[in-house]
Design an enzyme around this catalytic site. Structure first.
Site, PDB file in Angstrom:
ATOM      1  N   GLY A  83       0.794  -1.142   0.001  1.00 26.44           N
ATOM      2  CA  GLY A  83       0.078   0.105  -0.047  1.00 26.44           C
ATOM      3  C   GLY A  83       0.928   1.089  -0.046  1.00 26.44           C
ATOM      4  O   GLY A  83       0.333   2.314  -0.323  1.00 26.44           O
ATOM      5  N   ARG A  84       2.093   1.331   0.265  1.00 22.18           N
ATOM      6  CA  ARG A  84       2.894   2.295   0.519  1.00 22.18           C
ATOM      7  C   ARG A  84       4.255   1.878   0.009  1.00 22.18           C
ATOM      8  O   ARG A  84       5.231   2.842   0.347  1.00 22.18           O
ATOM      9  CB  ARG A  84       2.776   2.938   1.451  1.00 22.18           C
ATOM     10  N   ASP A 244       0.868 -11.773   6.219  1.00 20.85           N
ATOM     11  CA  ASP A 244       1.405 -10.879   5.092  1.00 20.85           C
ATOM     12  C   ASP A 244       2.672 -10.354   5.817  1.00 20.85           C
ATOM     13  O   ASP A 244       3.406  -9.487   4.865  1.00 20.85           O
ATOM     14  CB  ASP A 244       0.231  -9.767   4.463  1.00 20.85           C
TER      15      ASP A 244
END
Length: 484
Positions: A83-84, A244
């Protein structure tokens, strides 16, 4: 840097191409010389600063964010992804290739309404813990640098954005395999493709067939167990052991609200978002097995269930043996010439009784182990004794310890050896917080000093004794949030 792009070229369905968004007024906040050597770099330069801050293209880089899923606090999330974090590719170093990733490089297709940024405090913490774990000989990803900026971002309040430049032998996670088993049902071909890629890249001694797949999974189980054994030995709590966040190579990975133990506490929780203690310090070995079971479920289209279960049943031994090796070294116990289940049991009991005494007497985990470097193991009167409230229980333990220890011919050499395995310095949360506050005030010196000390955690550094002290009242029991 010279790149290769094996993941990018061979696994096109495993990522989305996305380019970083540069941060304004970038500046080097921290730099790791030995991490730089891994990818053939020497000193930070203005050109490199522009490239790694997302303000200029890096020659040879192909920018992408990986897709994966994962179990978060026990529940399955079908689509996660970077996500980043934006990966540039695999930088070729003198002894192998390392993924280079810009953590905080901007939004990606997997940002889930986030801004894709990392704040300075989390970037500094990730950099410091990567340095600390590596120099404590714990398997870990590395951090090349922290790049600061004047770009405002909002979390609970306004903060400034920063980028951690992360180096990893691989960014492949348990969650990659889960994604192509559960979220992309009927894509066993992609699962096999990912498995073959992982083996070819990182386990070249194994074959890409049924026998090789089983041997690979056993290696993953062993590497994961070894990593967690190291965590328990040095007193490290990861805080967010979602699948994850589990590296397929058994490297410590994705640091958030982590902490090293101050006072020993088996049920210590370092994550503000984990009030029930799912990821408490003492729960980590069990969580490691649970996560491996989730990985095994994802591998059932490829490896028979009976074989997976048989391999998972080896986890306990794969955890205990490296843990025993590490803890025997900390205590100065001689290695066992002939492996013995009974001797292992006795040593685990001796170790467990010692940590129970630490907890009961509210002793600092790192300082107590370090005290062994001052101990005369032949004396009936231990220098440790004064630290314990219940001296009778300590005396009973110490008598058993001396009996197991046996004769020590060279006491100074024994003491020196204890100091070579029991660190004097760890990354205490309050030290990280003090360094972060100083950076906010424009003073990088405390950060650079702390980094220097953490790269030599076993040395005395007599002039910096204050960095070895227990936390002050305000710094005791700091619990961090996942906000970053």
């Amino acid at each position: 840097m010279k790149f290769k792009q094996d993941f990018f070229t061979q696994l096109p369905e495993f990522y989305s191409q996305v380019y970083p968004q540069g941060i304004t007024k970038p500046e080097w906040l921290a730099w790791s010389d030995d991490a730089a050597q891994l990818i053939g770099l020497s000193q930070p330069t203005d050109e490199l600063l522009l490239g790694l801050s997302g303000n200029a293209a890096v020659d040879g880089a192909t920018y992408y964010a990986q897709v994966y899923s994962g179990h978060q606090f026990g529940g399955y999330t079908p689509r996660l992804g970077d996500g980043r974090s934006i990966i540039l590719g695999e930088a070729i170093g003198p002894n192998g290739a390392w993924d280079v990733a810009l953590k905080g490089g901007g939004p990606t297709p997997y940002s889930r309404r986030g801004d894709g940024r990392a704040v300075m405090r989390s970037a500094v913490r990730e950099f410091l813990v990567s340095e600390a774990l590596h120099h404590l000989h714990v398997p870990t990803t590395r951090a090349l640098a922290v790049i600061g900026s004047d770009l405002p971002v909002w979390r609970e309040s306004q903060e400034t954005a920063a980028i951690t430049v992360r180096l990893a032998r691989s960014h492949i996670r348990f969650g990659h395999f889960e994604f192509f088993c559960h979220s992309e049902r009927g894509r066993a071909d992609k699962l096999i493709q990912l498995l073959n890629f992982t083996i070819t890249q990182h386990y070249p001694h194994l074959s890409c067939d049924a026998a090789g797949y089983k041997a690979w999974f056993l290696q993953v189980v062993q590497d994961t167990a070894k990593m967690i054994a190291h965590w328990q030995a040095v007193g490290f709590a990861h805080g967010v052991m979602n699948t994850d966040n589990m590296s397929i190579l058994g490297d410590s990975f994705d640091f958030g609200p982590f902490a090293f133990l101050d006072t020993f506490q088996e049920d210590f929780i370092c994550n503000h978002s984990d009030p029930e203690g799912r990821y408490a310090f003492g729960q980590q070995p069990g969580v490691g097995l649970w996560n491996l079971q989730r990985l095994a479920q994802a591998l059932t289209p490829v490896i028979p269930s009976d074989d997976l279960i048989a391999i998972l049943n080896q986890y306990q031994e794969a955890l205990v043996q490296p843990y025993l090796r590490l803890m025997r070294a900390k205590l100065g116990l001689s290695a066992v010439d002939v492996p013995s289940v009974e001797q292992d049991k006795q040593d685990l009991d001796l170790i467990g009784r010692f940590t129970v005494l630490m907890e009961k007497n509210q002793l600092d985990y790192t300082q107590t182990w370090r005290q062994l470097g001052k101990l005369d193991p032949t004396s009936k009167h231990s220098a440790l004794r004064d630290d314990f409230i219940d001296v009778s229980q300590f005396d009973t333990w110490y008598q058993a310890y001396q009996q197991r220890l046996g004769a020590v011919a060279d006491i100074p050499a024994w003491q020196t050896e204890r100091n070579s395995v029991n660190p004097k310095y760890i990354l205490r949360n309050y030290l990280a917080q003090e360094a972060i506050i100083a950076v906010e005030e424009g003073n990088l010196a405390p950060l650079h000093l702390l980094q220097k000390i953490l790269t030599q955690p076993f040395a005395e550094h007599a002039e910096h004794e204050d960095l070895a002290k227990r936390p002050p009242d305000w710094g005791q029991g700091l619990i961090m949030s996942c906000s970053s």
